[in-house]
Motif scaffolding. Structure first.
Motif, mmCIF file in Angstrom:
data_model
loop_
_atom_site.group_PDB
_atom_site.id
_atom_site.type_symbol
_atom_site.label_atom_id
_atom_site.label_comp_id
_atom_site.label_asym_id
_atom_site.label_seq_id
_atom_site.Cartn_x
_atom_site.Cartn_y
_atom_site.Cartn_z
ATOM 1 N N PRO A 133 0.816 -1.215 0.000
ATOM 2 C CA PRO A 133 0.000 0.000 0.000
ATOM 3 C C PRO A 133 0.850 1.266 0.000
ATOM 4 N N PRO A 134 0.600 2.215 -0.918
ATOM 5 C CA PRO A 134 1.407 3.443 -0.991
ATOM 6 C C PRO A 134 1.366 4.251 0.295
ATOM 7 N N GLU A 135 0.268 4.161 1.045
ATOM 8 C CA GLU A 135 0.145 4.951 2.261
ATOM 9 C C GLU A 135 1.141 4.560 3.345
ATOM 10 N N LEU A 136 1.815 3.430 3.170
ATOM 11 C CA LEU A 136 2.850 3.049 4.136
ATOM 12 C C LEU A 136 4.086 3.930 4.032
ATOM 13 N N GLY A 137 4.251 4.624 2.910
ATOM 14 C CA GLY A 137 5.367 5.543 2.748
ATOM 15 C C GLY A 137 6.726 4.866 2.752
ATOM 16 N N LEU A 138 6.809 3.678 2.186
ATOM 17 C CA LEU A 138 8.059 2.924 2.188
ATOM 18 C C LEU A 138 9.018 3.422 1.100
ATOM 19 N N ARG A 139 10.274 3.082 1.238
ATOM 20 C CA ARG A 139 11.286 3.456 0.267
ATOM 21 C C ARG A 139 10.944 2.854 -1.103
ATOM 22 N N TRP A 140 11.113 3.659 -2.156
ATOM 23 C CA TRP A 140 10.801 3.208 -3.522
ATOM 24 C C TRP A 140 11.748 2.086 -3.923
ATOM 25 N N GLY A 141 11.214 1.087 -4.650
ATOM 26 C CA GLY A 141 12.066 -0.008 -5.084
ATOM 27 C C GLY A 141 11.324 -0.971 -5.974
ATOM 28 N N VAL A 142 11.784 -2.226 -5.976
ATOM 29 C CA VAL A 142 11.248 -3.229 -6.891
ATOM 30 C C VAL A 142 9.766 -3.484 -6.647
ATOM 31 N N HIS A 143 9.306 -3.335 -5.402
ATOM 32 C CA HIS A 143 7.898 -3.527 -5.068
ATOM 33 C C HIS A 143 7.002 -2.480 -5.730
ATOM 34 N N HIS A 181 12.119 -14.415 -14.490
ATOM 35 C CA HIS A 181 10.869 -13.684 -14.260
ATOM 36 C C HIS A 181 10.117 -14.277 -13.064
ATOM 37 N N VAL A 182 9.976 -15.603 -13.049
ATOM 38 C CA VAL A 182 9.280 -16.257 -11.934
ATOM 39 C C VAL A 182 10.047 -16.058 -10.630
ATOM 40 N N ALA A 183 11.375 -16.185 -10.664
ATOM 41 C CA ALA A 183 12.168 -16.043 -9.451
ATOM 42 C C ALA A 183 12.031 -14.645 -8.845
ATOM 43 N N ILE A 184 12.019 -13.630 -9.694
ATOM 44 C CA ILE A 184 11.858 -12.261 -9.197
ATOM 45 C C ILE A 184 10.511 -12.086 -8.512
ATOM 46 N N LEU A 185 9.457 -12.540 -9.167
ATOM 47 C CA LEU A 185 8.106 -12.302 -8.655
ATOM 48 C C LEU A 185 7.769 -13.180 -7.460
ATOM 49 N N ALA A 186 8.318 -14.399 -7.413
ATOM 50 C CA ALA A 186 7.967 -15.312 -6.330
ATOM 51 C C ALA A 186 8.409 -14.793 -4.976
ATOM 52 N N ASP A 187 9.427 -13.953 -4.933
ATOM 53 C CA ASP A 187 9.844 -13.365 -3.664
ATOM 54 C C ASP A 187 8.727 -12.557 -3.014
ATOM 55 N N ALA A 188 7.751 -12.115 -3.825
ATOM 56 C CA ALA A 188 6.682 -11.243 -3.321
ATOM 57 C C ALA A 188 5.637 -11.978 -2.505
ATOM 58 N N ILE A 189 5.672 -13.318 -2.442
ATOM 59 C CA ILE A 189 4.552 -14.010 -1.807
ATOM 60 C C ILE A 189 4.472 -13.750 -0.301
ATOM 61 N N VAL A 207 13.779 -18.125 -1.063
ATOM 62 C CA VAL A 207 12.802 -18.248 -2.140
ATOM 63 C C VAL A 207 13.018 -19.643 -2.728
ATOM 64 N N SER A 208 11.984 -20.481 -2.674
ATOM 65 C CA SER A 208 12.111 -21.857 -3.173
ATOM 66 C C SER A 208 11.043 -22.122 -4.222
#
Length: 260
Positions: A133-143, A181-189, A207-208
């Motif tokens: 959520p953008p309202e968390l004000g977190l540092r900009w990055g891959v997310h 592509h899958v390895a990058i996105l799977a970290d988001a789970i 990440v497995s």
């Protein structure tokens, strides 16, 4: 989105993380870009197109700052049907990320295949949102860079669902492979699975992936759930799909992100 060409850049013999690969917690590289870079190195070391990476486990042992790094790949077992390789991400000679991969030989089997359907709607017609959520004000990055089309977000009960896509390559002018592509996105789970009653916040230490075929197309569908306990330790799990059907699973070990 800020202007960004790639997640990493090349400087001499080293790879250097760009701001677009950063995580929300500081001047560090996200686990997804790290996993994607290691997947790239493992694929580059494989010269047999009939061997596919069926299992990839990336141990996020130490934080990866945005400094020059290198990746070394070495075989642990060579064979016609099974190969096992180890990959390590090093900074100033120190191992920060360790990974192992099983490469298995594909076969063509006779008989009916599994149900190829996806148990939720496809990505078409769903607006792009952010992973966090953008309202968390977190540092900009891959997310913030990754495209996320939520069907049921982290507030869902039991299971969350989303389609995700990484619009940037790992390196400038280089096509992003399906495995990376899958390895990058799977970290988001860990971040994308339901918050539940036991709120962390949770971070993952690995990440497995277990995959039975390559992802086709540009969108990865994830059906995610989280199992955590009052010990502050648990797991996040996702069934993985492309728009044609199921491609495998992803798992992560998670723990409460408490400092001190």
């Amino acid at each position: 989105m800020r202007a960004a060409e790639s997640l990493f850049r090349v400087e001499g013999e080293f790879l250097v993380p760009n701001e677009a690969s950063g995580n929300p917690w500081g001047e560090l590289t996200g686990g997804g870009p790290v996993a994607g870079l290691i997947a790239r190195a493992i694929e580059a070391a494989n010269d047999d197109p009939d061997l596919i990476v069926a299992r990839l486990t990336v141990d996020l042992m130490r934080p990866v700052p945005r400094v020059p790094l290198s990746i070394e790949v070495r075989p642990l077992r060579t064979g016609k049907r099974l190969q096992v390789v180890q990959a390590g991400l090093h900074i100033d000679g120190k191992l920060h990320t360790n990974a192992t991969a099983h490469l298995l030989r594909r076969s063509d089997l006779d008989g009916p295949g599994p149900d190829a359907g996806v148990p939720f709607a496809g990505p078409e017609g769903i607006e792009d949102r952010t992973l966090l959520p953008p309202e968390l004000g977190l540092r900009w990055g891959v997310h913030d860079v990754m495209q996320v089309r939520w069907i049921a977000d982290q507030s869902a009960t039991g299971t969350s669902r989303a389609w995700m896509r990484m619009p940037l390559p790992l390196l400038p002018g280089e096509r992003l492979s399906p495995l990376s592509h899958v390895a990058i996105l799977a970290d988001a789970i860990s971040a994308a699975s339901p918050i539940g009653e036991l709120f962390g916040p949770w971070i993952n230490t690995d990440v497995s992936l277990h995959l039975h075929r390559e992802m086709r197309g540009e969108w990865l569908g994830l059906e995610m759930r989280r199992d955590v306990q009052p010990t502050g330790i648990g797991t996040a799990h996702a069934d993985l799909y492309d728009t044609e059907g199921r491609i495998g699973t992803a798992q992560e070990a998670v723990m409460v992100n408490q400092l001190g």
